[in-house]
Design a protein around this motif. Structure first.
Motif, PDB file in Angstrom:
ATOM      1  N   ILE A 119       0.694  -1.091   0.156  1.00 58.60           N
ATOM      2  CA  ILE A 119      -0.020   0.062  -0.146  1.00 58.60           C
ATOM      3  C   ILE A 119       1.033   1.199  -0.108  1.00 58.60           C
ATOM      4  O   ILE A 119       0.725   2.150  -0.812  1.00 58.60           O
ATOM      5  CB  ILE A 119      -1.174  -0.114   1.135  1.00 58.60           C
ATOM      6  N   ARG A 120       1.902   1.248   0.930  1.00 63.33           N
ATOM      7  CA  ARG A 120       2.632   2.421   0.757  1.00 63.33           C
ATOM      8  C   ARG A 120       3.317   2.770  -0.425  1.00 63.33           C
ATOM      9  O   ARG A 120       3.364   3.891  -0.975  1.00 63.33           O
ATOM     10  CB  ARG A 120       3.903   2.305   2.100  1.00 63.33           C
ATOM     11  N   GLU A 121       3.899   1.725  -0.912  1.00 63.04           N
ATOM     12  CA  GLU A 121       4.590   1.785  -2.262  1.00 63.04           C
ATOM     13  C   GLU A 121       3.650   2.294  -3.574  1.00 63.04           C
ATOM     14  O   GLU A 121       4.001   3.174  -4.156  1.00 63.04           O
ATOM     15  CB  GLU A 121       5.289   0.315  -2.696  1.00 63.04           C
ATOM     16  N   LEU A 122       2.419   1.831  -3.432  1.00 61.43           N
ATOM     17  CA  LEU A 122       1.639   2.113  -4.605  1.00 61.43           C
ATOM     18  C   LEU A 122       1.184   3.435  -4.256  1.00 61.43           C
ATOM     19  O   LEU A 122       1.167   4.243  -5.291  1.00 61.43           O
ATOM     20  CB  LEU A 122       0.426   1.100  -4.327  1.00 61.43           C
ATOM     21  N   ILE A 123       1.023   3.912  -2.941  1.00 57.07           N
ATOM     22  CA  ILE A 123       0.486   5.358  -2.917  1.00 57.07           C
ATOM     23  C   ILE A 123       1.674   6.409  -3.341  1.00 57.07           C
ATOM     24  O   ILE A 123       1.555   7.290  -4.174  1.00 57.07           O
ATOM     25  CB  ILE A 123       0.296   5.759  -1.258  1.00 57.07           C
ATOM     26  N   LYS A 124       2.660   5.978  -3.318  1.00 55.20           N
ATOM     27  CA  LYS A 124       4.089   6.711  -3.675  1.00 55.20           C
ATOM     28  C   LYS A 124       4.013   6.840  -4.985  1.00 55.20           C
ATOM     29  O   LYS A 124       4.187   7.910  -5.764  1.00 55.20           O
ATOM     30  CB  LYS A 124       5.424   6.077  -3.117  1.00 55.20           C
ATOM     31  N   VAL A 125       3.935   5.644  -5.553  1.00 53.26           N
ATOM     32  CA  VAL A 125       4.140   5.597  -7.301  1.00 53.26           C
ATOM     33  C   VAL A 125       2.922   6.561  -7.812  1.00 53.26           C
ATOM     34  O   VAL A 125       2.883   7.257  -8.581  1.00 53.26           O
ATOM     35  CB  VAL A 125       3.787   4.037  -7.724  1.00 53.26           C
ATOM     36  N   ILE A 126       1.663   6.367  -7.106  1.00 51.73           N
ATOM     37  CA  ILE A 126       0.431   6.979  -7.848  1.00 51.73           C
ATOM     38  C   ILE A 126       0.850   8.425  -7.682  1.00 51.73           C
ATOM     39  O   ILE A 126       0.381   9.330  -8.439  1.00 51.73           O
ATOM     40  CB  ILE A 126      -0.830   6.497  -7.091  1.00 51.73           C
ATOM     41  N   SER A 127       1.289   8.629  -6.416  1.00 51.66           N
ATOM     42  CA  SER A 127       1.432  10.259  -6.183  1.00 51.66           C
ATOM     43  C   SER A 127       2.470  10.705  -7.171  1.00 51.66           C
ATOM     44  O   SER A 127       2.182  11.910  -7.603  1.00 51.66           O
ATOM     45  CB  SER A 127       2.101  10.358  -4.875  1.00 51.66           C
ATOM     46  N   LYS A 128       3.461  10.091  -7.437  1.00 49.08           N
ATOM     47  CA  LYS A 128       4.508  10.420  -8.386  1.00 49.08           C
ATOM     48  C   LYS A 128       3.810  10.899  -9.553  1.00 49.08           C
ATOM     49  O   LYS A 128       4.425  11.831 -10.449  1.00 49.08           O
ATOM     50  CB  LYS A 128       5.654   9.503  -8.661  1.00 49.08           C
ATOM     51  N   ILE A 129       3.016  10.036 -10.169  1.00 53.29           N
ATOM     52  CA  ILE A 129       2.244  10.312 -11.502  1.00 53.29           C
ATOM     53  C   ILE A 129       1.250  11.561 -11.229  1.00 53.29           C
ATOM     54  O   ILE A 129       1.310  12.411 -12.116  1.00 53.29           O
ATOM     55  CB  ILE A 129       1.231   9.220 -11.798  1.00 53.29           C
ATOM     56  N   ILE A 134     -12.280  16.152  -5.155  1.00 54.80           N
ATOM     57  CA  ILE A 134     -11.028  16.496  -5.034  1.00 54.80           C
ATOM     58  C   ILE A 134     -10.312  15.606  -6.575  1.00 54.80           C
ATOM     59  O   ILE A 134      -9.479  16.104  -7.032  1.00 54.80           O
ATOM     60  CB  ILE A 134     -10.220  15.558  -3.865  1.00 54.80           C
ATOM     61  N   THR A 135     -11.178  14.570  -6.842  1.00 55.96           N
ATOM     62  CA  THR A 135     -10.564  13.883  -8.007  1.00 55.96           C
ATOM     63  C   THR A 135     -10.584  14.910  -9.205  1.00 55.96           C
ATOM     64  O   THR A 135      -9.693  14.562 -10.086  1.00 55.96           O
ATOM     65  CB  THR A 135     -11.555  12.689  -8.346  1.00 55.96           C
ATOM     66  N   SER A 136     -11.795  15.544  -9.381  1.00 54.22           N
ATOM     67  CA  SER A 136     -11.853  16.249 -10.548  1.00 54.22           C
ATOM     68  C   SER A 136     -10.564  17.468 -10.359  1.00 54.22           C
ATOM     69  O   SER A 136     -10.010  17.921 -11.542  1.00 54.22           O
ATOM     70  CB  SER A 136     -13.070  17.285 -10.388  1.00 54.22           C
ATOM     71  N   ILE A 137     -10.505  18.118  -9.271  1.00 51.90           N
ATOM     72  CA  ILE A 137      -9.232  18.968  -9.124  1.00 51.90           C
ATOM     73  C   ILE A 137      -7.900  18.350  -9.580  1.00 51.90           C
ATOM     74  O   ILE A 137      -7.073  18.881 -10.250  1.00 51.90           O
ATOM     75  CB  ILE A 137      -9.274  19.763  -7.717  1.00 51.90           C
ATOM     76  N   GLU A 138      -7.907  17.127  -8.939  1.00 50.03           N
ATOM     77  CA  GLU A 138      -6.375  16.495  -9.403  1.00 50.03           C
ATOM     78  C   GLU A 138      -6.293  16.306 -10.683  1.00 50.03           C
ATOM     79  O   GLU A 138      -5.235  16.407 -11.193  1.00 50.03           O
ATOM     80  CB  GLU A 138      -6.351  15.340  -8.398  1.00 50.03           C
ATOM     81  N   LYS A 139      -7.349  16.031 -11.385  1.00 50.37           N
ATOM     82  CA  LYS A 139      -7.458  15.603 -13.068  1.00 50.37           C
ATOM     83  C   LYS A 139      -7.349  16.940 -13.512  1.00 50.37           C
ATOM     84  O   LYS A 139      -6.219  16.942 -14.485  1.00 50.37           O
ATOM     85  CB  LYS A 139      -8.878  15.055 -13.306  1.00 50.37           C
ATOM     86  N   VAL A 140      -7.700  18.009 -13.092  1.00 49.29           N
ATOM     87  CA  VAL A 140      -7.442  19.242 -13.817  1.00 49.29           C
ATOM     88  C   VAL A 140      -6.004  19.588 -13.626  1.00 49.29           C
ATOM     89  O   VAL A 140      -5.361  19.977 -14.553  1.00 49.29           O
ATOM     90  CB  VAL A 140      -8.190  20.327 -13.357  1.00 49.29           C
ATOM     91  N   ALA A 141      -5.310  19.453 -12.409  1.00 50.60           N
ATOM     92  CA  ALA A 141      -4.147  19.680 -12.125  1.00 50.60           C
ATOM     93  C   ALA A 141      -3.188  18.845 -13.270  1.00 50.60           C
ATOM     94  O   ALA A 141      -2.123  19.485 -13.788  1.00 50.60           O
ATOM     95  CB  ALA A 141      -3.644  19.326 -10.933  1.00 50.60           C
ATOM     96  N   TYR A 142      -3.561  17.514 -13.086  1.00 51.50           N
ATOM     97  CA  TYR A 142      -2.704  16.684 -14.121  1.00 51.50           C
ATOM     98  C   TYR A 142      -2.749  17.281 -15.582  1.00 51.50           C
ATOM     99  O   TYR A 142      -1.607  17.254 -16.087  1.00 51.50           O
ATOM    100  CB  TYR A 142      -3.130  15.427 -13.958  1.00 51.50           C
ATOM    101  N   PHE A 143      -3.673  17.526 -16.043  1.00 52.02           N
ATOM    102  CA  PHE A 143      -3.908  17.908 -17.545  1.00 52.02           C
ATOM    103  C   PHE A 143      -3.448  19.249 -17.674  1.00 52.02           C
ATOM    104  O   PHE A 143      -3.052  19.556 -18.810  1.00 52.02           O
ATOM    105  CB  PHE A 143      -5.216  17.736 -17.934  1.00 52.02           C
TER     106      PHE A 143
END
Lengths: 207, 207
Positions: free
Chosen positions: A65-75, B193-202
DNA sequence: TAGATTGTTAATCGATTAACAATC
DNA sequence: TAGATTGTTAATCGATTAACAATC
């Protein structure tokens, strides 16, 4: 890394929230089918999304879980902080502000705006509410890149234009009118009435 | 008539809103490409959606706005009234209530619920806020079929269950946690939050 | 009529799911 | 090992767009 599909980004954001909750419960690993069940999707979907971001679990004992959070956050998370403003400080604006402040390290809500003098000058959760007259000034000064629109319908398009002129690159439109934005500005719209109507439709026409 | 795709339902709801606005401006007809431009989609998309609902314009001078509203309404609106409740009367619940009351003839917001005694007993836009303790009683009595969830995350799943037990058939989940519902209950979730994160990503990875 | 617009089929695109080999 | 799980390709499904005949 390649730009990921919109749907994948959405789900990654949702997975992360779930994973953060799991951490609180002292869980350390989670199976794809567990994540899937929580999100009402298939396990394949989950695995495919995770494949996309290039994470592989070293064991077949579920994802760390910790690792996956890190990887997702990086993206998902931006490298440098992005400043965000809420335009329109009625109930919806306040709800978003309360909900959002301090939630994500690199997304900073740094200003709210309203036209009503009763609201301007006040401060909520450490965020000042400015007069709409100072929109351009503050947006430029604070280098705000994302605007969240919660103004009344008649003001929506005008406010969007003002935001874009001031340098905003992404708009999240919560007003009930459709607005337009030029290339280079990412626009996402959400209307609650539409969602309610949709639910009503499918309640009657069961899927 | 056949059940229409989700996306089409969403767009029809949006078209109607736009059309209603057009009426105010004393417009009588609208071309597919006009509707398309307003909604940032293609004219083919619009025509296809309208084809789906079986409306055809007698002239090639654009769609008759009044007629089109009628046809869309016939599809989207429920035959008989559907009662709706908002669970959680914080800022978001209030925003939805204010926004929604009286907007759609056949969707009636008839109750709001909250746990806080300061809020219960009050009345907003003609809608009473009841104590959450009376959820089951009121939902049953008023035959409420749709619940809009705006409670804090930790209460979300429990409230959803209570709603379903009381007979609700559709849930619109605005909490930040993913909840589950059995077959026969239509569940739609939206997280800001998901929408905001999505906007930030794009904004960073420009589409 | 010529030009613009609509309605509709066929082609394309994107996202989801099925199938299954690889791994622990 | 046997069973469970993951990672990944291929097949399917659904939604969008291109193309174009029909209509005014």
């Amino acid at each position: 890394m390649k730009v990921l599909p919109e749907k994948t980004i959405e789900r990654l954001s949702e997975y992360r929230r779930t994973l953060l909750n799991c951490l609180d419960e002292e869980k350390t690993h989670i199976y794809s089918h567990e994540l899937a069940e929580i999100h009402n999707i298939t396990a394949v979907q989950v695995r495919r999304d995770i494949m996309f971001i290039g994470y592989t679990s070293p064991q077949r004992k579920g994802y760390d879980i910790r690792e996956l959070i890190k990887v997702i956050s990086k993206i998902i998370d931006a490298r440098e902080a992005i400043n965000v403003a809420v335009i329109g400080f009625g109930h919806l604006g306040k709800a978003i502000t309360a909900y959002f402040v301090g939630k994500r390290p690199n997304l900073n809500l740094v200003a709210t705006f309203d036209i009503d003098p009763k609201r301007t000058g006040t401060s909520t959760a450490g965020v000042t509410c400015y007069s709409i007259d100072r929109l351009r000034e503050i947006i430029t000064e604070k280098e705000i890149k994302i605007g969240i629109l919660t103004v009344p319908p008649h003001a929506a398009q005008e406010m969007a234009k003002a935001l874009i002129r001031a340098g905003v690159k992404g708009i999240l439109n919560f007003t009930s009118v459709s607005i337009s934005a030029p290339d280079g500005v990412y626009l996402e719209s959400y209307d609650m009435i539409t969602s309610i109507e949709k639910v009503a439709y499918f309640v009657k026409h069961k899927k």
